[in-house]
Design a protein around this motif. Structure first.
Motif, PDB file in Angstrom:
ATOM      1  N   ARG A   1       0.801  -1.228   0.000  1.00  0.00           N
ATOM      2  CA  ARG A   1       0.000   0.000   0.000  1.00  0.00           C
ATOM      3  C   ARG A   1       0.834   1.278   0.000  1.00  0.00           C
ATOM      4  O   ARG A   1       0.291   2.362  -0.204  1.00  0.00           O
ATOM      5  N   GLN A   2       2.144   1.187   0.230  1.00  0.00           N
ATOM      6  CA  GLN A   2       2.970   2.396   0.191  1.00  0.00           C
ATOM      7  C   GLN A   2       3.221   2.788  -1.256  1.00  0.00           C
ATOM      8  O   GLN A   2       3.576   1.955  -2.085  1.00  0.00           O
ATOM      9  N   VAL A   3       3.065   4.055  -1.552  1.00  0.00           N
ATOM     10  CA  VAL A   3       3.276   4.546  -2.910  1.00  0.00           C
ATOM     11  C   VAL A   3       4.735   4.924  -3.102  1.00  0.00           C
ATOM     12  O   VAL A   3       5.310   5.656  -2.287  1.00  0.00           O
TER      13      VAL A   3
ATOM     14  N   SER B   1       7.350   6.703  -5.813  1.00  0.00           N
ATOM     15  CA  SER B   1       7.505   7.460  -7.045  1.00  0.00           C
ATOM     16  C   SER B   1       8.511   6.748  -7.941  1.00  0.00           C
ATOM     17  O   SER B   1       9.280   5.891  -7.480  1.00  0.00           O
TER      18      SER B   1
ATOM     19  N   GLY C   1      -0.474  -1.774  -8.362  1.00  0.00           N
ATOM     20  CA  GLY C   1      -1.367  -0.711  -8.764  1.00  0.00           C
ATOM     21  C   GLY C   1      -0.609   0.529  -9.202  1.00  0.00           C
ATOM     22  O   GLY C   1       0.502   0.790  -8.743  1.00  0.00           O
ATOM     23  N   THR C   2      -1.220   1.292 -10.098  1.00  0.00           N
ATOM     24  CA  THR C   2      -0.652   2.549 -10.577  1.00  0.00           C
ATOM     25  C   THR C   2      -1.317   3.713  -9.855  1.00  0.00           C
ATOM     26  O   THR C   2      -2.544   3.764  -9.754  1.00  0.00           O
ATOM     27  N   VAL C   3      -0.505   4.622  -9.347  1.00  0.00           N
ATOM     28  CA  VAL C   3      -1.005   5.874  -8.788  1.00  0.00           C
ATOM     29  C   VAL C   3      -0.654   6.942  -9.809  1.00  0.00           C
ATOM     30  O   VAL C   3       0.498   7.360  -9.921  1.00  0.00           O
ATOM     31  N   ARG C   4      -1.621   7.349 -10.587  1.00  0.00           N
ATOM     32  CA  ARG C   4      -1.364   8.199 -11.746  1.00  0.00           C
ATOM     33  C   ARG C   4      -0.684   9.503 -11.345  1.00  0.00           C
ATOM     34  O   ARG C   4      -1.078  10.167 -10.400  1.00  0.00           O
TER      35      ARG C   4
ATOM     36  N   VAL D   1       2.153   9.747 -10.082  1.00  0.00           N
ATOM     37  CA  VAL D   1       3.084   9.569  -8.958  1.00  0.00           C
ATOM     38  C   VAL D   1       3.986   8.359  -9.183  1.00  0.00           C
ATOM     39  O   VAL D   1       5.192   8.473  -9.354  1.00  0.00           O
TER      40      VAL D   1
ATOM     41  N   TYR E   1       3.873   3.809  -8.218  1.00  0.00           N
ATOM     42  CA  TYR E   1       3.268   2.486  -8.081  1.00  0.00           C
ATOM     43  C   TYR E   1       3.209   2.060  -6.615  1.00  0.00           C
ATOM     44  O   TYR E   1       3.945   2.553  -5.772  1.00  0.00           O
ATOM     45  N   ARG E   2       2.307   1.109  -6.361  1.00  0.00           N
ATOM     46  CA  ARG E   2       2.223   0.517  -5.017  1.00  0.00           C
ATOM     47  C   ARG E   2       1.797  -0.932  -5.133  1.00  0.00           C
ATOM     48  O   ARG E   2       1.174  -1.339  -6.123  1.00  0.00           O
TER      49      ARG E   2
ATOM     50  N   LEU F   1      -0.493  -4.005  -3.989  1.00  0.00           N
ATOM     51  CA  LEU F   1      -1.867  -4.099  -3.498  1.00  0.00           C
ATOM     52  C   LEU F   1      -2.127  -5.340  -2.662  1.00  0.00           C
ATOM     53  O   LEU F   1      -3.086  -5.365  -1.907  1.00  0.00           O
TER      54      LEU F   1
END
Length: 238
Positions: free
Chosen positions: A178-180, A182, A224-227, A229, A231-232, A234
């Motif tokens: 869950r940590q994003v 960069s 998962g992609t955090v647009r 920013v 990735y993290r 899941l």
């Protein structure tokens, strides 16, 4: 630890000579192969003796070889182990396609290149951090296990073969669910501090990793992609 050995595979003697000079200046032991067959034979027998000490830690592998092409050599190296492989290509636009093929190269160098940059790339792949001793040796998630000590990944009961870089990328994300992260953070922690190159290389390696894991970017199970920013991971711990 003694000097580390690098194998330079290129059919152009001038390129091998320059890379040897720069690598040796930085303390590496360097061996050369002029074609794919010689490179593979080297891994079977080493430079005159089949010893652990003679095994390269990294391979600089030109794609345009006169017999077996570099991609076939890479496939065979990957089937035999997880030595770091840096592919050398003559066309910058090939890099995205090559990574998309999921061939498992750890980095890509485009001709013409700076020998200093090549040495920096080799050093970067060799100093990728590993898990500290007090971290769990096996990470278990929904249908996925990541064994750090054996460097093995199993998804839904089937082993997943990853390159050294892909494994390190997965390990970084899986250790921090869950940590994003960069793209720059991923580069610094997986490729190594001071990595020289486009941050988009992270995107193409994530695509390759997803392909190997059978993950769907539009409906991800693991990555998962955090647009805008990065990735993290899941997957929840099982």
């Amino acid at each position: 630890m003694g000097p580390q050995r690098v194998l330079v595979v290129d059919d152009e003697p001038g390129i091998r000579k320059v890379l040897r000079a720069y690598l040796e200046r930085e303390g590496f032991l360097v061996d050369e192969a002029s074609d794919g067959t010689s490179a593979l034979t080297f891994f079977e027998h080493g430079p005159g003796a089949a010893t652990v000490a003679a095994t390269p830690v990294a391979v600089l592998l030109d794609i345009g070889l006169p017999d077996l092409d570099g991609l076939e050599v890479l496939r065979r190296l990957r089937a035999a182990g997880d030595v770091y492989v840096l592919l050398v290509t003559a066309r910058a636009e090939e890099v995205d396609r090559l990574v998309g093929l999921g061939l498992g190269a750890d980095d890509y160098v485009t001709k013409p290149f700076s020998p200093r940059e090549v040495v920096a790339r080799v050093r970067a792949v060799l100093r990728r951090p590993r898990l500290p001793a007090d971290e769990p040796a096996v990470l278990a998630f929904d249908g996925l296990t990541v064994d750090e000590q054996r460097r093995e990944v199993v998804r839904d009961g089937a082993q997943v073969r990853l390159s050294a870089l892909e494994f390190d990328l997965l390990l970084l994300l899986a250790r921090h669910p869950r940590q994003v992260f960069s793209r720059r953070q991923v580069l610094e922690q997986v490729w190594g501090p001071g990595h020289v190159g486009d941050e988009r290389v992270v995107d193409v390696h994530v695509r390759s990793l997803r392909h190997r894991l059978g993950d769907d970017a539009d409906d991800p199970r693991y990555i998962g992609t955090v647009r805008g920013v990065g990735y993290r991971f899941l997957g929840g711990a099982s």
